[in-house]
Scaffold this motif. Sequence first.
Motif: not given
Length: 703
Positions: A415-420, A424-427, A505-514
């Motif tokens: 839920q943390d936007m800092r980890h998103m 756009r391409k994924k969803m 921008g660039k993904s800041r999410a966990d690689h597995h989650h992304y």
Amino acid sequence: MSFQELAALYIVLSPGIAAAIAGLGQRVLGDKGAMAVTTLPLVVAAGLAGMLFFNQVFGPHEATAHAHDILIAHWFDVGTFVADWAIRIDTLSVVMMFVVTGVSSLVHIYSIGYMDEDPHKARFFAYLSLFTFAMLMLVTANNFIQLFFGWEGVGLASYLLIGFWYKKPSANDAAIKAFVVNRVGDFGFALGIMALVFVMQVPAASLGADGQPVAAYLRQIGVEHFSSVSYDTVFNIIVNNVPVQPIGAAEATPIQSVTFDFLGQHVWALEIIGVLLFIGAMGKSAQFFLHTWLPDAMEGPTPVSALIHAATMVTAGVFLVCRCSYLYEHTVVAANLVTVIGAVTAFFAATVGLAQNDIKRVVAYSTCSQLGYMFFAAGLGAYQAAMFHLFTHAFFKALLFLSAGAVIHGLHHEQDMRHMGGLRKKMPLTWAMMLIGTLALTGVGIPGVEGLHLGFAGFFSKDAIIESAYASHDAYGPLAFWLSIGAAFLTSFYSWRLMFMTFEGKSRADHHHYDHAHDAPWVMAVPLILLAVGAVAAGGLFYDAFVDHHQAEFWGSAIYTGRENRVLLERHEVPFWVLLAPAGAWISGLFFAIIFYLLAPSVPRKMAAHGGPMHSFLSHKWYFDEIYKFVFVNGAALLGDLFWKVGDKKIIDGMGPDGVTSVAKAGADGLSKLHTGYLFHYALVVLLAAVVFSAFVLLGQGR
């Protein structure tokens, strides 16, 4: 019984029956059976409510121009305190039935996909239907007692849904917080109803031999039966300034001139009733001072957030004020209080939304802010604009919450936007839906072109409110206008901040989650698409009926405006720059969001890392939680310790049973020391006793 009445009965009662069947029979029905039992009847109810609503908008308005009630059963009948179970059919109730059932049915469908892995789906769907039933009872009530029943019902259902994941401590805490804060508002609401009963009494001169009001007095009011809590009785007495004789009063007085003593102050009856009822609305609709429960309510499942924030609980307060337009049109202090609290809430919540990082909390504070718009519109007399914004807000706010839920679902509950970022391409579908919701929330449209309805839903309703604030002659109209412009700018900024931090921008999410991020499945996507249609078209399509040329015919007797209330007409005469101001606000917000979150994203990160007083002030939500904890929570704990440790332990127990037993024990301990077991000790005691006894005898003889 007409089709309209049968449809209304089905719309109101079917969710309650479905909730009972799913809740009590979940072991027999199973999860799929419970979902079917609750969802299918609600979809049918939404269809019927849509038919009633569209017939009211595009058909002849005579059907609901004057309210009529469907009696279900008699309830209370004690003197003038008479309340029935009934369904009131007028424009307000028809609009709310459509909003509640429409959003709730889509939330039910969405939840089939969102809650797919939850082991307690049957309980969840039973709670959702219970929530819907309570809200429908609230909006279709014809008296304040049934309204209070629905009011408390949504409070109970919100407690159950916010704390649905009861093994999670933060969810339990949030549910308790929502319940307790709402009890504060509900206490004021209950006092308001009591004040109504206290004041709305038949003059002794108008009572017949049987103790009932005479026919002439009933004709003066315009009702067949008198009830101190019935809408018809209360509102007609107020509008016609009919004499009443409050309990304990020596003589009858016209209602608009009634005064009484309250908390040691001599007050106008209508003013204090309006203030007390609004305190109830403040709690339910999370207005300034009683707003702290709303962001914490995000601890519940995301469909719950959408239902609470878009169509049910938080809209109850706005509905109450608009339903009581007959009352607030004859108040000054109460109406001004509604205006000021609403305007301050709109601006306050927008400032707090700037510094939130939880995607659901950002949307939650936007709800709080938009509710502020609705309230100050109602306080200024633009009840129709307030209801129009409630209507359009239901579509785009449910869309934003459910889109946020799709993001959370696709990112394995992050839920943390800092980890998103870079989603756009994924969803792509979720991005498009969130974009439409953002455009509607920020009020994107073409202003100043008469008859050209080009814009998203929020553009029409929010601009109508802002224009009404400028056109208003009330003392606090200018305050509401400028705070609303500031809130519009901040709303645009934090809304586009959410879009850019989540999808660009660039993904800041966990690689597995992304890598495993995915768009919403179709059972979740279809409700998003339908809500997006409403977020795009609801404003322009219904603008004329709600707030423009045909608003008087559309609302009929459901909303009352006094002769001097011309705010909806005069908003058409505001300067051209007033029409451009909201557009300038959202464009400026978008401009600064592009700079900070697309062109120079390192700047806000450094600002957040550095902190500073302003960032701390906003991220801590103006320190309301800390202040309330220090004053009320710690204060209550300190008071409890004082009564327990000093009052109970030291005074009551110390001077009571504990004191008596300690004295007896001390005496027994002292006497036990005399029992030494030595004969000469006992002989000494006997000798001393004999000497003392002899001395008393001799002294007695000497006298």
